[in-house]
Design a protein around this motif. Structure first.
Motif, PDB file in Angstrom:
ATOM      1  N   SER A 266       0.814  -1.212   0.000  1.00  0.00           N
ATOM      2  CA  SER A 266       0.000   0.000   0.000  1.00  0.00           C
ATOM      3  C   SER A 266       0.846   1.260   0.000  1.00  0.00           C
ATOM      4  O   SER A 266       0.371   2.330  -0.351  1.00  0.00           O
ATOM      5  N   GLY A 267       2.088   1.146   0.408  1.00  0.00           N
ATOM      6  CA  GLY A 267       2.919   2.336   0.525  1.00  0.00           C
ATOM      7  C   GLY A 267       2.789   2.991   1.888  1.00  0.00           C
ATOM      8  O   GLY A 267       3.458   3.979   2.183  1.00  0.00           O
ATOM      9  N   TYR A 268       1.918   2.445   2.737  1.00  0.00           N
ATOM     10  CA  TYR A 268       1.739   2.958   4.089  1.00  0.00           C
ATOM     11  C   TYR A 268       2.357   1.964   5.066  1.00  0.00           C
ATOM     12  O   TYR A 268       1.698   1.052   5.550  1.00  0.00           O
ATOM     13  N   GLU A 269       3.618   2.127   5.338  1.00  0.00           N
ATOM     14  CA  GLU A 269       4.371   1.147   6.125  1.00  0.00           C
ATOM     15  C   GLU A 269       3.755   0.860   7.492  1.00  0.00           C
ATOM     16  O   GLU A 269       3.868  -0.239   8.021  1.00  0.00           O
ATOM     17  N   LYS A 270       3.102   1.849   8.100  1.00  0.00           N
ATOM     18  CA  LYS A 270       2.610   1.681   9.462  1.00  0.00           C
ATOM     19  C   LYS A 270       1.131   1.318   9.514  1.00  0.00           C
ATOM     20  O   LYS A 270       0.548   1.258  10.583  1.00  0.00           O
ATOM     21  N   THR A 271       0.527   1.096   8.361  1.00  0.00           N
ATOM     22  CA  THR A 271      -0.891   0.745   8.337  1.00  0.00           C
ATOM     23  C   THR A 271      -1.103  -0.640   8.922  1.00  0.00           C
ATOM     24  O   THR A 271      -0.386  -1.574   8.607  1.00  0.00           O
ATOM     25  N   GLU A 272      -2.109  -0.762   9.771  1.00  0.00           N
ATOM     26  CA  GLU A 272      -2.408  -2.059  10.367  1.00  0.00           C
ATOM     27  C   GLU A 272      -2.829  -3.041   9.273  1.00  0.00           C
ATOM     28  O   GLU A 272      -3.620  -2.716   8.390  1.00  0.00           O
ATOM     29  N   GLY A 273      -2.277  -4.227   9.328  1.00  0.00           N
ATOM     30  CA  GLY A 273      -2.596  -5.233   8.322  1.00  0.00           C
ATOM     31  C   GLY A 273      -1.826  -5.057   7.025  1.00  0.00           C
ATOM     32  O   GLY A 273      -2.184  -5.657   6.007  1.00  0.00           O
ATOM     33  N   GLU A 274      -0.759  -4.269   7.043  1.00  0.00           N
ATOM     34  CA  GLU A 274       0.047  -4.066   5.837  1.00  0.00           C
ATOM     35  C   GLU A 274       0.595  -5.406   5.329  1.00  0.00           C
ATOM     36  O   GLU A 274       0.887  -6.302   6.108  1.00  0.00           O
ATOM     37  N   ASP A 275       0.694  -5.535   4.006  1.00  0.00           N
ATOM     38  CA  ASP A 275       1.281  -6.725   3.395  1.00  0.00           C
ATOM     39  C   ASP A 275       2.421  -6.287   2.491  1.00  0.00           C
ATOM     40  O   ASP A 275       2.489  -5.118   2.083  1.00  0.00           O
ATOM     41  N   TYR A 276       3.299  -7.221   2.155  1.00  0.00           N
ATOM     42  CA  TYR A 276       4.518  -6.875   1.434  1.00  0.00           C
ATOM     43  C   TYR A 276       4.717  -7.788   0.233  1.00  0.00           C
ATOM     44  O   TYR A 276       4.261  -8.930   0.214  1.00  0.00           O
TER      45      TYR A 276
END
Length: 354
Positions: free
Chosen positions: A254-264
């Motif tokens: 997403s480009g939002y490193e600190k977003t909860e539930g981020e995936d890579y």
């Protein structure tokens, strides 16, 4: 009268171990010869799945696809006709004066834009003998199987592959030993190979050459939005340059490193783009499969949604990636396309191993 179907003596051996995949070297022998197929058999629920259209057409049958119903119809000149629905558990014999359902031991599935059915269905529907040669890794349909010819064919395949590899020096695209490695191992190998200087095109990296080859291959497969771009892959790059980017493994979707539930991202993905403006951009991202093909997907140019939905959409697009085979491109064409590369990308390659 319907033909009686014949099962090979080793039909139970058709349940090949589940670790075999479509990227393996499973081939198809039919009535005296190896047949060419743009997709390979694979294993699903311990059953050998084979491409229905390839086999049916090689047996002289006509295959039609109904996208609305997600169904396949197979018929021949003798009046035999069969129908099946993707995901269904039966193949129906709808020939004149016949009402018969053939139970499938695994459902018909779509993979790489092709319909696959369990091998046993070929025996039961078409009355053909089927077998599995585990030593040669060959699906056998019909009589006249010749193991000696398999050896000759394998040698010829290797010679043809060498001819494809030598002109551009991108042997790593065909390194089958990497196919079963972990994502991390693949990425480390790809970064190392792409960062090396090209042995064929002075002043360029392997990754630059690979990207241009993917661009030509994409056009040859007719996958660009604009028909003219498929006919002339230089159309946009001549005017606007060819941009090659790299989305690295471990980068946030997403480009939002600190977003909860981020995936890579699990793999490095090469991205190619060219066009007069964002609205008219021809673009795609891809990863290599180590069998001379790459799998591509397109992500939206803009997102107007939450990070969570953005991640979901990105994952869905990657999961639906389609395969394309690298072509044997003309060296002069490659040189001309390399000259259009954006200058910023060379710097990106210098830092690729950081």
């Amino acid at each position: 009268m319907k033909k009686k179907f014949i099962l090979g003596v080793s039909i139970l051996a058709l349940a090949i171990p589940t670790f075999v995949t479509a990227d393996s070297n499973i081939r198809i022998w039919m009535k005296g010869n190896l047949i060419k197929s743009d997709v390979a058999p694979y294993i699903y629920q311990e059953r050998t799945m084979v491409p229905l259209r390839v086999i049916s057409e090689n047996l002289g049958k006509e295959v039609t696809w109904d996208g609305a119903k997600r169904s396949v119809n197979i018929k021949d000149e003798k009046g035999n006709e069969f129908s099946l629905i993707i995901g269904g558990k039966f193949m129906e014999d709808i020939s004149a004066n016949v009402d018969r359902k053939i139970e499938l031991d695994a459902p018909a599935l779509i993979k790489d834009d092709r319909t696959f059915v369990p091998l046993r269905a070929i025996a039961e529907a078409f009355g053909e003998r089927v077998d599995w040669d585990k030593d040669k890794r060959v699906v056998v349909i019909g009589e006249g199987y010749d193991t000696n010819k398999i050896k000759e064919e394998k040698t010829r395949d290797l010679q043809e592959k060498k001819e494809v590899l030598d002109p551009l020096g991108l042997d790593y695209l065909y390194n089958k030993d990497m196919a079963g490695k972990s994502d991390e191992e693949k990425v480390n190998y790809e970064r190392t190979m792409r960062a090396q200087e090209s042995k064929v095109f002075k002043g360029y990296k392997n990754g630059d050459v690979e990207g241009c080859l993917a661009w030509f291959s994409f056009a040859k497969a007719g996958q660009f939005f604009e028909p003219e771009q498929n006919k002339n892959p230089f159309l946009n790059p001549k005017k606007d340059g060819l941009g090659i980017g790299l989305t690295k493994r471990g980068e946030a979707m997403s480009g939002y490193e600190k977003t909860e539930g981020e995936d890579y991202y699990k793999r490095d993905c090469m991205g190619l783009a060219s066009g007069p403006c964002v609205a008219g951009l021809e673009h795609f991202d891809y990863y290599i499969n180590y069998d001379g093909t790459f799998s591509y997907f397109r992500l939206p140019l803009h997102y107007h949604d939450t990070p969570e939905r953005m991640i979901k959409q990105i994952k869905e697009e990657i999961s639906k990636a389609k395969k394309i085979r690298f072509i044997k491109a003309n060296k002069k064409d490659m040189e001309n396309l390399l000259k259009t590369l954006d200058a910023d990308y060379d710097q990106a390659y210098k830092n690729i191993l950081d």
